[in-house]
Design an enzyme around this catalytic site. Structure first.
Site, short mmCIF file in Angstrom:
data_model
loop_
_atom_site.label_atom_id
_atom_site.label_comp_id
_atom_site.label_asym_id
_atom_site.label_seq_id
_atom_site.Cartn_x
_atom_site.Cartn_y
_atom_site.Cartn_z
N LYS A 145 0.83 -1.21 0.00
CA LYS A 145 0.00 0.00 0.00
C LYS A 145 0.87 1.26 0.00
O LYS A 145 0.66 2.17 -0.80
CB LYS A 145 -0.93 0.01 1.23
CG LYS A 145 -1.85 -1.21 1.32
CD LYS A 145 -2.79 -1.15 2.53
CE LYS A 145 -2.08 -1.22 3.88
NZ LYS A 145 -1.38 -2.51 4.14
N ARG B 157 10.89 -0.88 11.31
CA ARG B 157 9.82 -0.68 12.28
C ARG B 157 9.89 -1.71 13.39
O ARG B 157 10.18 -2.87 13.15
CB ARG B 157 8.46 -0.78 11.57
CG ARG B 157 8.09 0.49 10.84
CD ARG B 157 6.94 0.33 9.90
NE ARG B 157 5.82 -0.42 10.47
CZ ARG B 157 4.71 -0.68 9.81
NH1 ARG B 157 4.57 -0.25 8.56
NH2 ARG B 157 3.74 -1.35 10.37
N ARG C 178 11.42 -5.35 5.09
CA ARG C 178 11.13 -3.93 4.80
C ARG C 178 12.02 -2.99 5.60
O ARG C 178 12.26 -3.20 6.78
CB ARG C 178 9.66 -3.67 5.15
CG ARG C 178 9.32 -2.19 5.29
CD ARG C 178 7.85 -1.92 5.23
NE ARG C 178 7.08 -2.53 6.30
CZ ARG C 178 5.76 -2.56 6.32
NH1 ARG C 178 5.05 -2.04 5.33
NH2 ARG C 178 5.13 -3.13 7.32
N ARG D 58 -0.79 -9.27 13.36
CA ARG D 58 -1.27 -8.26 12.41
C ARG D 58 -2.10 -8.91 11.29
O ARG D 58 -3.09 -8.35 10.85
CB ARG D 58 -0.09 -7.47 11.84
CG ARG D 58 0.49 -6.53 12.90
CD ARG D 58 1.88 -6.05 12.57
NE ARG D 58 1.94 -5.27 11.36
CZ ARG D 58 3.07 -5.00 10.71
NH1 ARG D 58 4.23 -5.46 11.17
NH2 ARG D 58 3.05 -4.28 9.62
N ARG E 104 -9.86 0.40 8.77
CA ARG E 104 -9.42 -0.96 9.06
C ARG E 104 -10.48 -1.77 9.80
O ARG E 104 -10.25 -2.95 10.08
CB ARG E 104 -8.18 -0.90 9.93
CG ARG E 104 -6.86 -1.23 9.24
CD ARG E 104 -5.79 -1.05 10.29
NE ARG E 104 -4.56 -1.73 10.04
CZ ARG E 104 -3.51 -1.20 9.43
NH1 ARG E 104 -3.57 0.00 8.91
NH2 ARG E 104 -2.40 -1.89 9.33
P1 ADP Z 1 1.00 -1.99 7.56
O1 ADP Z 1 1.20 -1.02 6.43
O2 ADP Z 1 2.16 -2.91 7.69
O3 ADP Z 1 -0.34 -2.62 7.56
P2 ADP Z 1 0.51 0.31 9.24
O4 ADP Z 1 1.68 1.23 9.20
O5 ADP Z 1 -0.66 0.65 8.39
O6 ADP Z 1 1.03 -1.15 8.91
O7 ADP Z 1 -0.02 0.14 10.73
C1 ADP Z 1 0.86 -0.18 11.78
C2 ADP Z 1 0.04 -0.34 13.06
O8 ADP Z 1 -0.59 0.91 13.38
C3 ADP Z 1 -1.10 -1.34 13.00
O9 ADP Z 1 -0.66 -2.67 13.27
C4 ADP Z 1 -2.04 -0.80 14.08
O10 ADP Z 1 -1.57 -1.12 15.38
C5 ADP Z 1 -1.90 0.71 13.90
N1 ADP Z 1 -2.87 1.26 12.94
C6 ADP Z 1 -2.59 1.86 11.76
N2 ADP Z 1 -3.71 2.25 11.14
C7 ADP Z 1 -4.74 1.86 11.95
C8 ADP Z 1 -6.17 1.96 11.86
N3 ADP Z 1 -6.79 2.53 10.79
N4 ADP Z 1 -6.90 1.44 12.89
C9 ADP Z 1 -6.32 0.88 13.95
N5 ADP Z 1 -4.99 0.75 14.10
C10 ADP Z 1 -4.20 1.23 13.10
P1 ADP Z 2 2.16 -1.90 3.20
O1 ADP Z 2 2.18 -0.39 3.18
O2 ADP Z 2 0.95 -2.46 2.51
O3 ADP Z 2 2.34 -2.49 4.57
P2 ADP Z 2 4.76 -1.68 1.82
O4 ADP Z 2 4.42 -0.80 0.64
O5 ADP Z 2 5.50 -1.08 2.93
O6 ADP Z 2 3.41 -2.43 2.34
O7 ADP Z 2 5.55 -2.95 1.23
C1 ADP Z 2 6.09 -3.94 2.12
C2 ADP Z 2 7.48 -4.36 1.63
O8 ADP Z 2 7.35 -5.12 0.42
C3 ADP Z 2 8.41 -3.19 1.29
O9 ADP Z 2 9.72 -3.52 1.70
C4 ADP Z 2 8.32 -3.06 -0.23
O10 ADP Z 2 9.54 -2.60 -0.79
C5 ADP Z 2 8.01 -4.48 -0.68
N1 ADP Z 2 7.07 -4.54 -1.81
C6 ADP Z 2 6.00 -3.72 -2.04
N2 ADP Z 2 5.33 -4.10 -3.15
C7 ADP Z 2 5.97 -5.20 -3.63
C8 ADP Z 2 5.74 -6.06 -4.78
N3 ADP Z 2 4.73 -5.85 -5.63
N4 ADP Z 2 6.61 -7.09 -4.96
C9 ADP Z 2 7.63 -7.30 -4.10
N5 ADP Z 2 7.90 -6.53 -3.00
C10 ADP Z 2 7.07 -5.49 -2.76
#
Ligand code: ADP
Ligand code: ADP
Ligand code: ZN
Length: 216
Positions: A13, A161, A127, A172, A88
């Site tokens: 994302k 992170r 990541r 998660r 979410r």
């Molecule tokens: P990822 O991209 O790996 O899903 P995020 O950066 O979006 O992780 O979120 C990291 C953490 O922040 C989540 O595991 C949760 O604890 C919290 N968080 C983020 N967005 C939300 C949301 N919309 N509602 C509840 N918790 C959230």
């Molecule tokens: P999210 O925001 O959904 O948690 P990220 O955009 O941070 O996910 O992506 C998670 C990890 O996977 C990052 O290290 C990113 O560079 C890698 N990544 C993202 N998209 C792809 C893809 N299409 N194929 C392989 N690796 C990816």
């Protein structure tokens, strides 16, 4: 354009949001980034969110809805925004509907990024981001052009992170399947859900998204 990127942790994302921002001239609103900033700053929200995030659970709906509601009123959101990691839960999705209706705004699209759980652990544990500019990388999938140097800003310090470890990923993913996946039928029923193959390579996912969303 106002859109939601919906997908499990590690789906890509944030990676795609960064690219779509430039294409469509809109801002990325990541509740995860905002919560991490609050934790780093030691604000009241940060103090409440820290242990929840470390455990891989979801922060309360009230907190994240409040953050987003304030944020979309800021001037840089005028042309639109990409919601990354919000909503979410169904309660958050319903609060978002009410919020947008009140502000006389409309959602254009919800894009689901489909990725199998088996791939996500590797995505998340590999990541890292530039400590200076936030550019995202991956140990195997997306390395800087010159090892150890950020492509975007040339700096050499990177962050991982606290919650990007194999144990927390399990919680998660569970939170995603139990609390977030019900948003898929919610938006499908409204006729605005689109789906891309999040397992394709990064450029191909971007291509699929632009094809769905139009030239911009
Ligand atoms: P990822 O991209 O790996 O899903 P995020 O950066 O979006 O992780 O979120 C990291 C953490 O922040 C989540 O595991 C949760 O604890 C919290 N968080 C983020 N967005 C939300 C949301 N919309 N509602 C509840 N918790 C959230
Ligand atoms: P999210 O925001 O959904 O948690 P990220 O955009 O941070 O996910 O992506 C998670 C990890 O996977 C990052 O290290 C990113 O560079 C890698 N990544 C993202 N998209 C792809 C893809 N299409 N194929 C392989 N690796 C990816
Ligand atoms: Zn950088």
């Amino acid at each position: 354009m106002r859109m939601i990127l919906l997908g499990p942790p590690g789906a890509g994302k944030g990676t795609q949001a960064q690219r779509l921002m430039d294409t469509y001239g809109i801002v990325q609103l990541s509740t995860g980034d905002m919560l991490r900033a609050a934790v780093a700053a030691g604000t009241e929200v940060g103090l409440r969110a820290k242990s929840v995030m470390e455990a891989g659970a979801l922060v309360s709906d009230d907190i994240v809805v409040g953050i987003i509601s304030d944020r979309v009123d800021e001037a840089d959101c005028k042309n639109g925004f990409i919601l990354d990691g919000f909503p979410r839960t169904l309660a958050q999705a319903e609060a978002l509907e009410a919020m947008l209706t009140e502000k006389a705004l409309r959602l254009d699209a919800v894009v689901e990024m489909q990725v199998d759980d088996g791939l996500l652990v590797d995505r998340i544990t590999g990541r890292y981001t530039c400590a200076n500019c936030g550019a995202g990388y991956h140990d195997k999938n997306l390395q800087p052009k010159v090892a150890g140097i950020c492509d975007n800003c040339g700096r050499t310090e990177f962050n991982r992170r606290a919650d990007d470890n194999a144990e927390t990923v399990v919680s998660r993913l569970k939170a995603y399947h139990e609390q977030t996946a019900p948003l898929l039928p919610f938006y499908r029923d409204k006729g605005i859900l689109k789906t891309v193959d999040g397992m394709a390579d990064i450029d191909e996912v971007t291509r699929q998204m632009k094809a769905l969303l139009g030239a911009g």
